[in-house]
Scaffold this motif. Structure first.
Motif, PDB file in Angstrom:
ATOM      1  N   ALA A 164       0.818  -1.207   0.000  1.00 19.36           N
ATOM      2  CA  ALA A 164       0.000   0.000   0.000  1.00 19.36           C
ATOM      3  C   ALA A 164       0.855   1.261   0.000  1.00 19.36           C
ATOM      4  N   GLN A 165       2.048   1.172   0.511  1.00 15.99           N
ATOM      5  CA  GLN A 165       2.955   2.302   0.474  1.00 15.99           C
ATOM      6  C   GLN A 165       4.314   1.780   0.109  1.00 15.99           C
ATOM      7  N   PRO A 166       5.099   2.388  -0.678  1.00 18.79           N
ATOM      8  CA  PRO A 166       4.797   3.592  -1.409  1.00 18.79           C
ATOM      9  C   PRO A 166       4.259   3.337  -2.815  1.00 18.79           C
ATOM     10  N   LEU A 167       4.381   2.109  -3.344  1.00 21.79           N
ATOM     11  CA  LEU A 167       4.024   1.863  -4.740  1.00 21.79           C
ATOM     12  C   LEU A 167       2.576   2.233  -5.044  1.00 21.79           C
ATOM     13  N   LEU A 168       1.631   1.759  -4.239  1.00 24.17           N
ATOM     14  CA  LEU A 168       0.223   2.073  -4.494  1.00 24.17           C
ATOM     15  C   LEU A 168      -0.025   3.573  -4.351  1.00 24.17           C
ATOM     16  N   LEU A 169       0.544   4.173  -3.334  1.00 18.65           N
ATOM     17  CA  LEU A 169       0.363   5.611  -3.127  1.00 18.65           C
ATOM     18  C   LEU A 169       0.931   6.409  -4.301  1.00 18.65           C
ATOM     19  N   ASP A 170       2.107   6.032  -4.768  1.00 16.16           N
ATOM     20  CA  ASP A 170       2.701   6.709  -5.922  1.00 16.16           C
ATOM     21  C   ASP A 170       1.822   6.549  -7.159  1.00 16.16           C
ATOM     22  N   TRP A 171       1.272   5.347  -7.326  1.00 19.65           N
ATOM     23  CA  TRP A 171       0.404   5.084  -8.479  1.00 19.65           C
ATOM     24  C   TRP A 171      -0.863   5.920  -8.400  1.00 19.65           C
ATOM     25  N   VAL A 172      -1.486   5.990  -7.237  1.00 15.64           N
ATOM     26  CA  VAL A 172      -2.707   6.783  -7.072  1.00 15.64           C
ATOM     27  C   VAL A 172      -2.415   8.262  -7.355  1.00 15.64           C
ATOM     28  N   ARG A 173      -1.308   8.774  -6.854  1.00 18.45           N
ATOM     29  CA  ARG A 173      -0.937  10.169  -7.136  1.00 18.45           C
ATOM     30  C   ARG A 173      -0.757  10.382  -8.632  1.00 18.45           C
ATOM     31  N   TRP A 174      -0.082   9.428  -9.286  1.00 12.40           N
ATOM     32  CA  TRP A 174       0.136   9.538 -10.724  1.00 12.40           C
ATOM     33  C   TRP A 174      -1.200   9.558 -11.465  1.00 12.40           C
ATOM     34  N   ILE A 175      -2.118   8.667 -11.110  1.00  8.30           N
ATOM     35  CA  ILE A 175      -3.427   8.627 -11.776  1.00  8.30           C
ATOM     36  C   ILE A 175      -4.161   9.949 -11.583  1.00  8.30           C
ATOM     37  N   ARG A 176      -4.173  10.472 -10.367  1.00  6.08           N
ATOM     38  CA  ARG A 176      -4.888  11.728 -10.084  1.00  6.08           C
ATOM     39  C   ARG A 176      -4.310  12.884 -10.899  1.00  6.08           C
ATOM     40  N   GLN A 177      -2.994  12.896 -11.074  1.00  5.76           N
ATOM     41  CA  GLN A 177      -2.353  13.983 -11.819  1.00  5.76           C
ATOM     42  C   GLN A 177      -2.446  13.787 -13.327  1.00  5.76           C
ATOM     43  N   SER A 178      -2.307  12.553 -13.789  1.00  5.08           N
ATOM     44  CA  SER A 178      -2.220  12.283 -15.223  1.00  5.08           C
ATOM     45  C   SER A 178      -3.553  11.958 -15.881  1.00  5.08           C
ATOM     46  N   ILE A 179      -4.484  11.410 -15.134  1.00  5.20           N
ATOM     47  CA  ILE A 179      -5.793  11.030 -15.681  1.00  5.20           C
ATOM     48  C   ILE A 179      -6.879  11.537 -14.715  1.00  5.20           C
ATOM     49  N   PRO A 180      -6.966  12.845 -14.505  1.00  2.00           N
ATOM     50  CA  PRO A 180      -7.863  13.384 -13.474  1.00  2.00           C
ATOM     51  C   PRO A 180      -9.349  13.174 -13.745  1.00  2.00           C
ATOM     52  N   ASP A 181      -9.722  12.878 -14.982  1.00  2.00           N
ATOM     53  CA  ASP A 181     -11.145  12.714 -15.290  1.00  2.00           C
ATOM     54  C   ASP A 181     -11.675  11.315 -14.959  1.00  2.00           C
ATOM     55  N   ILE A 182     -10.817  10.419 -14.465  1.00  2.00           N
ATOM     56  CA  ILE A 182     -11.260   9.077 -14.075  1.00  2.00           C
ATOM     57  C   ILE A 182     -11.520   9.055 -12.574  1.00  2.00           C
ATOM     58  N   ALA A 183     -12.740   8.654 -12.194  1.00  2.00           N
ATOM     59  CA  ALA A 183     -13.044   8.454 -10.778  1.00  2.00           C
ATOM     60  C   ALA A 183     -12.253   7.235 -10.307  1.00  2.00           C
ATOM     61  N   LEU A 184     -11.737   7.288  -9.108  1.00  2.73           N
ATOM     62  CA  LEU A 184     -10.825   6.263  -8.631  1.00  2.73           C
ATOM     63  C   LEU A 184     -11.274   5.750  -7.267  1.00  2.73           C
ATOM     64  N   ARG A 185     -11.267   4.453  -7.113  1.00  6.37           N
ATOM     65  CA  ARG A 185     -11.519   3.813  -5.823  1.00  6.37           C
ATOM     66  C   ARG A 185     -10.296   2.959  -5.506  1.00  6.37           C
ATOM     67  N   VAL A 186      -9.736   3.129  -4.319  1.00  8.99           N
ATOM     68  CA  VAL A 186      -8.528   2.412  -3.921  1.00  8.99           C
ATOM     69  C   VAL A 186      -8.916   1.400  -2.850  1.00  8.99           C
ATOM     70  N   HIS A 187      -8.450   0.176  -3.026  1.00  7.76           N
ATOM     71  CA  HIS A 187      -8.836  -0.914  -2.147  1.00  7.76           C
ATOM     72  C   HIS A 187      -7.587  -1.673  -1.700  1.00  7.76           C
ATOM     73  N   VAL A 188      -7.432  -1.858  -0.389  1.00  5.69           N
ATOM     74  CA  VAL A 188      -6.322  -2.621   0.170  1.00  5.69           C
ATOM     75  C   VAL A 188      -6.918  -3.824   0.893  1.00  5.69           C
ATOM     76  N   ASP A 189      -6.355  -5.008   0.647  1.00  6.93           N
ATOM     77  CA  ASP A 189      -6.928  -6.218   1.235  1.00  6.93           C
ATOM     78  C   ASP A 189      -5.861  -7.296   1.331  1.00  6.93           C
TER      79      ASP A 189
END
Length: 190
Positions: free
Chosen positions: A11-36
């Motif tokens: 969940a950290q840091p790879l997932l967090l880095d990926w989520v930040r990248w998605i928010r910055q690079s593809i902001p028009d996609i709604a995102l749900r993050v799930h850790v399990d």
């Protein structure tokens, strides 16, 4: 909506880095993050509840695509650079059956004083209470730099690969750009 998931230890840091990248690079996609936990996460990818997941040892199933993202290394680290393997507390982490096989072959006489099934908790214990154990190099690096931990010289290191898992039926129009970003992050190019 894009749903991405990860094992807790990733969940950290790879997932967090990926989520930040998605928010910055593809902001028009709604995102749900799930850790399990891995077993539940693979079920959720297989059922379509999660579009893509980052995992260490995914179970292969029909209808899933599994791609290697990167290779982590498990290294033997200690809080005491002058430690004696026979007299210092060995803190075992369950890194899966492959690790257990190799560890038992290389250290047949070393019995753990304490066992964890969650690497970050085992690492925190060694940092707070002393001892030694196998940990992911990416988690150990800052503690090596700070002098809190030391690699045990001459000890074997083990591969611990990280995979991306997705449904073979996933919508590449949405998932494709996000996965390209994940690959760039895992290769250090994002």
């Amino acid at each position: 909506m894009l749903t991405v998931g990860s094992e807790l230890t990733l969940a950290q840091p790879l997932l967090l880095d990926w989520v930040r990248w998605i928010r910055q690079s593809i902001p028009d996609i709604a995102l749900r993050v799930h850790v399990d936990v891995p077993r539940d996460l693979i079920d959720q990818v297989a059922s379509g509840m999660v579009d893509a997941a980052i995992m260490y040892a995914p179970q292969h199933r029909p209808g899933l695509e599994i791609d290697l993202l990167m290779e982590e290394k498990l290294v033997l680290a200690t809080s005491d650079p002058a430690m004696d393997l026979k007299k210092t507390s060995y803190v075992h982490t369950d890194w899966g059956p492959d690790f257990a096989l190799h560890r038992d072959m290389n250290f047949p006489d070393v019995e753990p004083d304490l066992s964890f099934d969650f690497g970050p908790l085992a690492l925190s214990y060694v940092l707070a209470s002393g001892g030694y154990g196998y940990f992911r190099m990416s988690a150990v690096k800052p503690h090596l730099a700070a002098g809190q931990l030391h690699l045990v010289p001459g000890m074997p290191q083990y591969s611990y690969p990280v995979y991306m898992v997705r449904s073979a039926n996933a919508d590449d129009g949405v998932l494709g750009p996000a996965l390209a970003g994940l690959r760039a992050i895992s290769e250090g190019n994002a």
